[in-house]
Write an enzyme that holds these catalytic residues in place. Structure first.
Site, PDB file in Angstrom:
ATOM      1  N   LEU A   1      -2.547  -3.361  -4.238  1.00  0.00           N
ATOM      2  CA  LEU A   1      -3.747  -4.209  -4.292  1.00  0.00           C
ATOM      3  C   LEU A   1      -4.825  -3.570  -5.180  1.00  0.00           C
ATOM      4  O   LEU A   1      -5.385  -4.219  -6.064  1.00  0.00           O
ATOM      5  CB  LEU A   1      -4.272  -4.415  -2.865  1.00  0.00           C
ATOM      6  CG  LEU A   1      -5.438  -5.379  -2.682  1.00  0.00           C
ATOM      7  CD1 LEU A   1      -5.000  -6.795  -3.051  1.00  0.00           C
ATOM      8  CD2 LEU A   1      -5.927  -5.345  -1.233  1.00  0.00           C
TER       9      LEU A   1
ATOM     10  N   TYR B   1     -10.451   4.388 -16.133  1.00  0.00           N
ATOM     11  CA  TYR B   1     -10.457   4.963 -14.774  1.00  0.00           C
ATOM     12  C   TYR B   1     -11.851   5.535 -14.467  1.00  0.00           C
ATOM     13  O   TYR B   1     -12.274   5.588 -13.320  1.00  0.00           O
ATOM     14  CB  TYR B   1      -9.352   6.003 -14.621  1.00  0.00           C
ATOM     15  CG  TYR B   1      -8.940   6.246 -13.183  1.00  0.00           C
ATOM     16  CD1 TYR B   1      -8.309   5.258 -12.437  1.00  0.00           C
ATOM     17  CD2 TYR B   1      -9.175   7.482 -12.570  1.00  0.00           C
ATOM     18  CE1 TYR B   1      -7.923   5.486 -11.118  1.00  0.00           C
ATOM     19  CE2 TYR B   1      -8.794   7.715 -11.260  1.00  0.00           C
ATOM     20  CZ  TYR B   1      -8.165   6.721 -10.535  1.00  0.00           C
ATOM     21  OH  TYR B   1      -7.793   6.951  -9.228  1.00  0.00           O
TER      22      TYR B   1
ATOM     23  N   SER C   1       0.823  -1.217   0.000  1.00  0.00           N
ATOM     24  CA  SER C   1       0.000   0.000   0.000  1.00  0.00           C
ATOM     25  C   SER C   1       0.855   1.263   0.000  1.00  0.00           C
ATOM     26  O   SER C   1       1.867   1.337   0.708  1.00  0.00           O
ATOM     27  CB  SER C   1      -0.897   0.041   1.243  1.00  0.00           C
ATOM     28  OG  SER C   1      -1.857  -0.991   1.212  1.00  0.00           O
TER      29      SER C   1
ATOM     30  N   LYS D   1     -11.513  11.664  -8.232  1.00  0.00           N
ATOM     31  CA  LYS D   1     -10.220  12.325  -7.965  1.00  0.00           C
ATOM     32  C   LYS D   1     -10.297  13.824  -8.225  1.00  0.00           C
ATOM     33  O   LYS D   1      -9.684  14.611  -7.498  1.00  0.00           O
ATOM     34  CB  LYS D   1      -9.092  11.671  -8.776  1.00  0.00           C
ATOM     35  CG  LYS D   1      -8.706  10.267  -8.313  1.00  0.00           C
ATOM     36  CD  LYS D   1      -8.347  10.191  -6.833  1.00  0.00           C
ATOM     37  CE  LYS D   1      -7.698   8.865  -6.465  1.00  0.00           C
ATOM     38  NZ  LYS D   1      -7.557   8.694  -4.989  1.00  0.00           N
TER      39      LYS D   1
HETATM   40  P1  NAD Z   1      -4.430  -0.079  -1.607  1.00  0.00           P
HETATM   41  O1  NAD Z   1      -5.404  -1.108  -2.082  1.00  0.00           O
HETATM   42  O2  NAD Z   1      -3.219  -0.558  -0.929  1.00  0.00           O
HETATM   43  O3  NAD Z   1      -5.149   0.988  -0.684  1.00  0.00           O
HETATM   44  C1  NAD Z   1      -6.496   1.374  -0.851  1.00  0.00           C
HETATM   45  C2  NAD Z   1      -7.088   1.401   0.528  1.00  0.00           C
HETATM   46  O4  NAD Z   1      -8.425   1.906   0.510  1.00  0.00           O
HETATM   47  C3  NAD Z   1      -7.184   0.000   1.176  1.00  0.00           C
HETATM   48  O5  NAD Z   1      -6.502  -0.005   2.401  1.00  0.00           O
HETATM   49  C4  NAD Z   1      -8.666  -0.173   1.370  1.00  0.00           C
HETATM   50  O6  NAD Z   1      -9.003  -0.959   2.495  1.00  0.00           O
HETATM   51  C5  NAD Z   1      -9.096   1.271   1.559  1.00  0.00           C
HETATM   52  N1  NAD Z   1     -10.537   1.450   1.487  1.00  0.00           N
HETATM   53  C6  NAD Z   1     -11.386   1.173   0.462  1.00  0.00           C
HETATM   54  N2  NAD Z   1     -12.652   1.428   0.830  1.00  0.00           N
HETATM   55  C7  NAD Z   1     -12.608   1.874   2.122  1.00  0.00           C
HETATM   56  C8  NAD Z   1     -13.590   2.291   3.054  1.00  0.00           C
HETATM   57  N3  NAD Z   1     -14.900   2.300   2.747  1.00  0.00           N
HETATM   58  N4  NAD Z   1     -13.193   2.679   4.294  1.00  0.00           N
HETATM   59  C9  NAD Z   1     -11.880   2.668   4.630  1.00  0.00           C
HETATM   60  N5  NAD Z   1     -10.907   2.286   3.785  1.00  0.00           N
HETATM   61  C10 NAD Z   1     -11.265   1.895   2.548  1.00  0.00           C
HETATM   62  O7  NAD Z   1      -4.071   0.771  -2.930  1.00  0.00           O
HETATM   63  P2  NAD Z   1      -3.187   2.085  -3.127  1.00  0.00           P
HETATM   64  O8  NAD Z   1      -2.832   2.082  -4.554  1.00  0.00           O
HETATM   65  O9  NAD Z   1      -2.136   2.163  -2.085  1.00  0.00           O
HETATM   66  O10 NAD Z   1      -4.244   3.269  -2.913  1.00  0.00           O
HETATM   67  C11 NAD Z   1      -4.068   4.316  -1.978  1.00  0.00           C
HETATM   68  C12 NAD Z   1      -4.424   5.657  -2.596  1.00  0.00           C
HETATM   69  O11 NAD Z   1      -3.487   5.968  -3.615  1.00  0.00           O
HETATM   70  C13 NAD Z   1      -5.810   5.729  -3.237  1.00  0.00           C
HETATM   71  O12 NAD Z   1      -6.365   6.999  -2.991  1.00  0.00           O
HETATM   72  C14 NAD Z   1      -5.484   5.599  -4.714  1.00  0.00           C
HETATM   73  O13 NAD Z   1      -6.490   6.162  -5.522  1.00  0.00           O
HETATM   74  C15 NAD Z   1      -4.211   6.399  -4.756  1.00  0.00           C
HETATM   75  N6  NAD Z   1      -3.379   6.225  -5.942  1.00  0.00           N
HETATM   76  C16 NAD Z   1      -2.935   4.993  -6.304  1.00  0.00           C
HETATM   77  C17 NAD Z   1      -2.117   4.855  -7.429  1.00  0.00           C
HETATM   78  C18 NAD Z   1      -1.626   3.506  -7.874  1.00  0.00           C
HETATM   79  O14 NAD Z   1      -1.252   3.357  -9.034  1.00  0.00           O
HETATM   80  N7  NAD Z   1      -1.571   2.501  -7.009  1.00  0.00           N
HETATM   81  C19 NAD Z   1      -1.756   5.991  -8.162  1.00  0.00           C
HETATM   82  C20 NAD Z   1      -2.222   7.245  -7.758  1.00  0.00           C
HETATM   83  C21 NAD Z   1      -3.029   7.352  -6.638  1.00  0.00           C
HETATM   84  O1  0WE Z   2      -6.702   4.934  -7.755  1.00  0.00           O
HETATM   85  C1  0WE Z   2      -6.337   3.892  -8.236  1.00  0.00           C
HETATM   86  C2  0WE Z   2      -7.058   2.602  -7.908  1.00  0.00           C
HETATM   87  C3  0WE Z   2      -8.512   2.868  -7.610  1.00  0.00           C
HETATM   88  C4  0WE Z   2      -9.427   1.677  -7.463  1.00  0.00           C
HETATM   89  C5  0WE Z   2      -9.117   0.397  -7.882  1.00  0.00           C
HETATM   90  C6  0WE Z   2     -10.034  -0.624  -7.701  1.00  0.00           C
HETATM   91  C7  0WE Z   2      -9.783  -2.016  -8.177  1.00  0.00           C
HETATM   92  C8  0WE Z   2     -10.647  -3.059  -7.530  1.00  0.00           C
HETATM   93  C9  0WE Z   2     -10.652   1.919  -6.922  1.00  0.00           C
HETATM   94  N1  0WE Z   2     -11.577   0.943  -6.762  1.00  0.00           N
HETATM   95  C10 0WE Z   2     -11.281  -0.314  -7.139  1.00  0.00           C
HETATM   96  N2  0WE Z   2     -12.255  -1.269  -6.976  1.00  0.00           N
HETATM   97  C11 0WE Z   2     -12.039  -2.589  -7.201  1.00  0.00           C
HETATM   98  O2  0WE Z   2     -12.961  -3.414  -7.093  1.00  0.00           O
HETATM   99  N3  0WE Z   2      -5.273   3.915  -9.103  1.00  0.00           N
HETATM  100  C12 0WE Z   2      -4.707   5.186  -9.507  1.00  0.00           C
HETATM  101  C13 0WE Z   2      -4.713   2.716  -9.758  1.00  0.00           C
HETATM  102  C14 0WE Z   2      -5.390   2.576 -11.083  1.00  0.00           C
HETATM  103  O3  0WE Z   2      -6.654   2.101 -11.165  1.00  0.00           O
HETATM  104  C15 0WE Z   2      -7.022   2.139 -12.498  1.00  0.00           C
HETATM  105  C16 0WE Z   2      -5.966   2.648 -13.265  1.00  0.00           C
HETATM  106  C17 0WE Z   2      -4.917   2.937 -12.354  1.00  0.00           C
HETATM  107  C18 0WE Z   2      -3.589   3.524 -12.688  1.00  0.00           C
HETATM  108  C19 0WE Z   2      -8.228   1.776 -13.088  1.00  0.00           C
HETATM  109  C20 0WE Z   2      -8.368   1.895 -14.476  1.00  0.00           C
HETATM  110  C21 0WE Z   2      -7.327   2.386 -15.231  1.00  0.00           C
HETATM  111  C22 0WE Z   2      -6.123   2.765 -14.639  1.00  0.00           C
END
Ligand code: NAD
Ligand code: 0WE
Length: 263
Positions: A194, A155, A19, A162
């Protein structure tokens, strides 16, 4: 001497050691901050407790950010144990899986509400609940993604969420500024967490990323953690309402073309 010695941080959104929230937790801890965690109940006990223990944290509270009572309980417990809060980290998002593929025009009202509630309104709800413990010098940090500004395939409703999250951060920044509380976002490039790996086409996109990124590499949760150290420290004392890109430079590209002869 750490950049965050004596500061106390509460981090929402650790699911596992991949995460982004965990990258931020490790980084803030290395700079001397005391860290507390709140995650959804399903992961708090089994996944987050062991991670928290590994950096000497004892505060791990369950919270579904859709539930105002659960949010209130976390901050009541925080106040009882620590009195004040220097750093609040929002690193969570959710949209129904079906909403993240196919046509955006097919997004349902329920899918829209759910995504915006969990991914955007929650920043307002958490900040509101944190007000009694925030003070001059505190900072709030939320995680966003460039699709808030420019189209990214699939997305979909998360892009709208966002955009809303970033607008929430700006409004909170202006309202809390007079109290000396800063509110910022980090816009991270794609990282295999994840949430990200649950997305169709992510692997391909992640692979292409390092061919087009000015820095020619993918990103890590440590990259994000390092940026978070600065934003949450007193070094960023005049920065609020801002979106800081931690994306290897991709957001400056007009055309994401892989390297040819010249560039
Ligand atoms: P992650 O799956 O590790 O974290 C997402 C978290 O959201 C999880 O801990 C999940 O339990 C929590 N969550 C979802 N619904 C919830 C609820 N109702 N109450 C409390 N918690 C809840 O994935 P990540 O990529 O570390 O995501 C963290 C943040 O980073 C998000 O805002 C995501 O949009 C943002 N982000 C991710 C990426 C990427 O590529 N991974 C890029 C830019 C921004
Ligand atoms: O913010 C994110 C992830 C957001 C996310 C991902 C999931 C997958 C599983 C929110 N909700 C869910 N619900 C689920 O059931 N990112 C920035 C990573 C991400 O997600 C994408 C991306 C990228 C990059 C989704 C579509 C296209 C690109």
């Amino acid at each position: 001497m750490g950049l965050l010695d004596g500061k106390k941080a509460l981090i929402f959104g650790v699911a596992n050691d991949h995460s982004i929230a965990w990258g931020i937790a490790k980084a803030l801890h290395e700079q001397g901050a005391t860290i507390g965690f709140s995650s959804i109940a399903e992961v708090a006990e089994r996944r987050v407790k062991p991670l928290a223990e590994s950096i000497g944290s004892t505060f791990v509270e369950p919270c579904n950010v859709q539930n105002d009572a659960e949010i209130a309980t976390v901050f009541e417990k925080w106040q009882a144990q620590y009195g004040t809060l220097d750093i609040l980290v929002h690193s969570l998002a959710f949209a129904g899986r079906e909403a993240l593929s196919g046509k955006f025009v097919n997004t349902t009202r329920d899918q829209f509400h759910l995504a915006l509630d969990i991914s955007a309104y929650s920043l307002v709800a958490l900040t509101h609940a944190a007000l009694p413990v925030l003070h001059a010098g505190s900072s709030v940090l939320a995680m966003t993604y460039y699709a808030s500004e420019k189209y990214v395939p699939n997305y979909n409703v998360m892009a709208v969420a966002k955009s809303a999250l970033e607008a929430c951060a700006r409004y909170l920044a202006v309202e809390l500024g007079p109290q000396g509380v800063r509110v910022n976002c980090i816009s991270a490039g794609p990282i295999r967490t994840l949430a990200a790996s649950g997305v169709g086409g992510f692997r391909t996109m992640h692979g292409k990323f390092k061919e087009v990124a000015p820095l020619r590499r993918t990103l890590t949760i440590e990259d994000v953690g390092n940026a978070a150290i600065w934003l949450c420290s007193d070094l960023a004392s005049a920065t609020t309402g801002e979106v800081l890109f931690v994306d290897g430079g991709v957001n400056v590209l007009a055309i994401a073309a892989p390297e040819e002869d010249g560039a």
